[in-house]
Design a protein around this motif. Structure first.
Motif, PDB file in Angstrom:
ATOM      1  N   MET A 169       0.833  -1.195   0.000  1.00  0.00           N
ATOM      2  CA  MET A 169       0.000   0.000   0.000  1.00  0.00           C
ATOM      3  C   MET A 169       0.871   1.250   0.000  1.00  0.00           C
ATOM      4  O   MET A 169       0.629   2.188  -0.768  1.00  0.00           O
ATOM      5  CB  MET A 169      -0.922  -0.010   1.223  1.00  0.00           C
ATOM      6  CG  MET A 169      -1.764   1.243   1.382  1.00  0.00           C
ATOM      7  SD  MET A 169      -2.693   1.271   2.935  1.00  0.00           S
ATOM      8  CE  MET A 169      -1.376   1.558   4.133  1.00  0.00           C
ATOM      9  N   VAL A 170       1.891   1.267   0.847  1.00  0.00           N
ATOM     10  CA  VAL A 170       2.777   2.432   0.950  1.00  0.00           C
ATOM     11  C   VAL A 170       3.582   2.609  -0.335  1.00  0.00           C
ATOM     12  O   VAL A 170       3.667   3.703  -0.885  1.00  0.00           O
ATOM     13  CB  VAL A 170       3.703   2.310   2.178  1.00  0.00           C
ATOM     14  CG1 VAL A 170       4.789   3.369   2.159  1.00  0.00           C
ATOM     15  CG2 VAL A 170       2.891   2.401   3.465  1.00  0.00           C
ATOM     16  N   ASN A 210       2.922   1.572  -3.334  1.00  0.00           N
ATOM     17  CA  ASN A 210       2.073   1.876  -4.487  1.00  0.00           C
ATOM     18  C   ASN A 210       1.244   3.137  -4.304  1.00  0.00           C
ATOM     19  O   ASN A 210       0.423   3.458  -5.166  1.00  0.00           O
ATOM     20  CB  ASN A 210       1.149   0.692  -4.781  1.00  0.00           C
ATOM     21  CG  ASN A 210       1.919  -0.534  -5.223  1.00  0.00           C
ATOM     22  OD1 ASN A 210       2.964  -0.432  -5.844  1.00  0.00           O
ATOM     23  ND2 ASN A 210       1.414  -1.700  -4.876  1.00  0.00           N
ATOM     24  N   SER A 211       1.433   3.858  -3.205  1.00  0.00           N
ATOM     25  CA  SER A 211       0.621   5.054  -2.966  1.00  0.00           C
ATOM     26  C   SER A 211       0.904   6.105  -4.041  1.00  0.00           C
ATOM     27  O   SER A 211       1.999   6.166  -4.592  1.00  0.00           O
ATOM     28  CB  SER A 211       0.902   5.637  -1.584  1.00  0.00           C
ATOM     29  OG  SER A 211       2.162   6.258  -1.556  1.00  0.00           O
ATOM     30  N   ASP A 212      -0.090   6.909  -4.290  1.00  0.00           N
ATOM     31  CA  ASP A 212       0.032   7.954  -5.316  1.00  0.00           C
ATOM     32  C   ASP A 212       1.027   9.046  -4.927  1.00  0.00           C
ATOM     33  O   ASP A 212       1.549   9.738  -5.797  1.00  0.00           O
ATOM     34  CB  ASP A 212      -1.331   8.597  -5.584  1.00  0.00           C
ATOM     35  CG  ASP A 212      -2.288   7.646  -6.279  1.00  0.00           C
ATOM     36  OD1 ASP A 212      -1.825   6.670  -6.906  1.00  0.00           O
ATOM     37  OD2 ASP A 212      -3.515   7.877  -6.187  1.00  0.00           O
ATOM     38  N   THR A 261       6.609   7.015  -1.239  1.00  0.00           N
ATOM     39  CA  THR A 261       6.973   6.560   0.096  1.00  0.00           C
ATOM     40  C   THR A 261       7.531   7.682   0.970  1.00  0.00           C
ATOM     41  O   THR A 261       7.293   7.699   2.178  1.00  0.00           O
ATOM     42  CB  THR A 261       7.989   5.403   0.034  1.00  0.00           C
ATOM     43  OG1 THR A 261       9.157   5.835  -0.659  1.00  0.00           O
ATOM     44  CG2 THR A 261       7.400   4.189  -0.651  1.00  0.00           C
ATOM     45  N   VAL A 270       4.591   9.693   2.260  1.00  0.00           N
ATOM     46  CA  VAL A 270       3.857   8.906   3.259  1.00  0.00           C
ATOM     47  C   VAL A 270       4.603   8.959   4.584  1.00  0.00           C
ATOM     48  O   VAL A 270       3.999   9.210   5.642  1.00  0.00           O
ATOM     49  CB  VAL A 270       3.652   7.444   2.795  1.00  0.00           C
ATOM     50  CG1 VAL A 270       3.084   6.590   3.926  1.00  0.00           C
ATOM     51  CG2 VAL A 270       2.744   7.382   1.575  1.00  0.00           C
ATOM     52  N   MET A 275      -2.878   4.319   6.418  1.00  0.00           N
ATOM     53  CA  MET A 275      -4.007   4.194   5.485  1.00  0.00           C
ATOM     54  C   MET A 275      -4.518   5.570   5.081  1.00  0.00           C
ATOM     55  O   MET A 275      -4.825   5.798   3.909  1.00  0.00           O
ATOM     56  CB  MET A 275      -5.125   3.348   6.103  1.00  0.00           C
ATOM     57  CG  MET A 275      -4.765   1.889   6.209  1.00  0.00           C
ATOM     58  SD  MET A 275      -6.143   0.817   6.711  1.00  0.00           S
ATOM     59  CE  MET A 275      -6.559   1.462   8.300  1.00  0.00           C
ATOM     60  N   LYS A 276      -4.593   6.487   6.032  1.00  0.00           N
ATOM     61  CA  LYS A 276      -5.042   7.848   5.710  1.00  0.00           C
ATOM     62  C   LYS A 276      -4.045   8.538   4.781  1.00  0.00           C
ATOM     63  O   LYS A 276      -4.456   9.192   3.823  1.00  0.00           O
ATOM     64  CB  LYS A 276      -5.244   8.654   6.988  1.00  0.00           C
ATOM     65  CG  LYS A 276      -6.484   8.239   7.757  1.00  0.00           C
ATOM     66  CD  LYS A 276      -6.662   9.068   9.015  1.00  0.00           C
ATOM     67  CE  LYS A 276      -7.935   8.654   9.742  1.00  0.00           C
ATOM     68  NZ  LYS A 276      -8.127   9.454  10.973  1.00  0.00           N
ATOM     69  N   CYS A 290      -2.013   7.177   2.678  1.00  0.00           N
ATOM     70  CA  CYS A 290      -2.029   6.530   1.357  1.00  0.00           C
ATOM     71  C   CYS A 290      -3.384   6.633   0.668  1.00  0.00           C
ATOM     72  O   CYS A 290      -3.504   6.340  -0.522  1.00  0.00           O
ATOM     73  CB  CYS A 290      -1.650   5.054   1.491  1.00  0.00           C
ATOM     74  SG  CYS A 290       0.044   4.796   2.025  1.00  0.00           S
ATOM     75  N   GLY A 291      -4.411   7.010   1.410  1.00  0.00           N
ATOM     76  CA  GLY A 291      -5.758   7.062   0.844  1.00  0.00           C
ATOM     77  C   GLY A 291      -6.270   5.677   0.500  1.00  0.00           C
ATOM     78  O   GLY A 291      -6.954   5.490  -0.504  1.00  0.00           O
ATOM     79  N   SER A 292      -5.946   4.697   1.348  1.00  0.00           N
ATOM     80  CA  SER A 292      -6.326   3.309   1.072  1.00  0.00           C
ATOM     81  C   SER A 292      -6.846   2.640   2.337  1.00  0.00           C
ATOM     82  O   SER A 292      -6.305   2.846   3.421  1.00  0.00           O
ATOM     83  CB  SER A 292      -5.110   2.530   0.562  1.00  0.00           C
ATOM     84  OG  SER A 292      -5.410   1.162   0.447  1.00  0.00           O
TER      85      SER A 292
END
Length: 146
Positions: free
Chosen positions: A10-11, A13-15, A18, A21, A54-55, A57-59
């Motif tokens: 998740m981290v 692949n975050s938009d 890293t 994040v 999660m916040k 990364c928006g996931s």
């Protein structure tokens, strides 16, 4: 898939990347990556960092993993009136489920990998549909019937 591996993906692949994040959760970049490396035994990711990650990364994918591991389903309750967005999401997720299922049964056999993927897509479709249904309460408040 293990939780740390899921959070790591998740981290990575975050938009926002890293480094961003790490900054958002107040960690040094290299420390966060070490904590997310499940092969590194000297650094461990703390559970209290899961929600901020999660916040950032928006996931909410780790929540789906945890819920599925416990035989449940994670449902994000919409806090704003967005019936069109939730409807589009529900239709998309159901379409993804049907597509994966169709591809899996083309050869007439379902292997274990096919079943895992179908279950994953099914969970995502059920979640999107439940979000749509739960959002009806908010819709009624914003669009009372005449």
């Amino acid at each position: 898939m293990k939780l740390t591996e899921t959070v790591r993906k998740m981290v990575i692949n975050s938009d926002i990347g890293t480094r961003a994040v790490a900054a958002k959760v107040g960690k040094k970049h290299h420390v966060l990556l070490n904590e997310l490396n499940y092969e590194n035994t000297s650094h461990k990711l703390g559970a209290e960092l899961l929600v901020p990650l999660m916040k950032a990364c928006g996931s909410d994918y780790p929540m789906h993993l945890l819920a599925a591991e416990m035989g449940g389903l994670f449902i994000m309750i919409p806090d704003e009136n967005c019936p069109n967005a939730t409807l589009v999401k529900a239709v998309k997720e159901f379409g993804d489920l049907i597509s994966v299922y169709g591809e899996a049964i083309e050869d007439g056999e379902l292997n274990d990998e096919d079943k895992v993927l179908i279950r994953k897509e099914g969970q995502e479709a059920m979640t999107a549909i439940q979000e749509l249904i739960c959002g009806l309460d908010n819709t009624a408040k914003h669009h009372p019937q005449a």
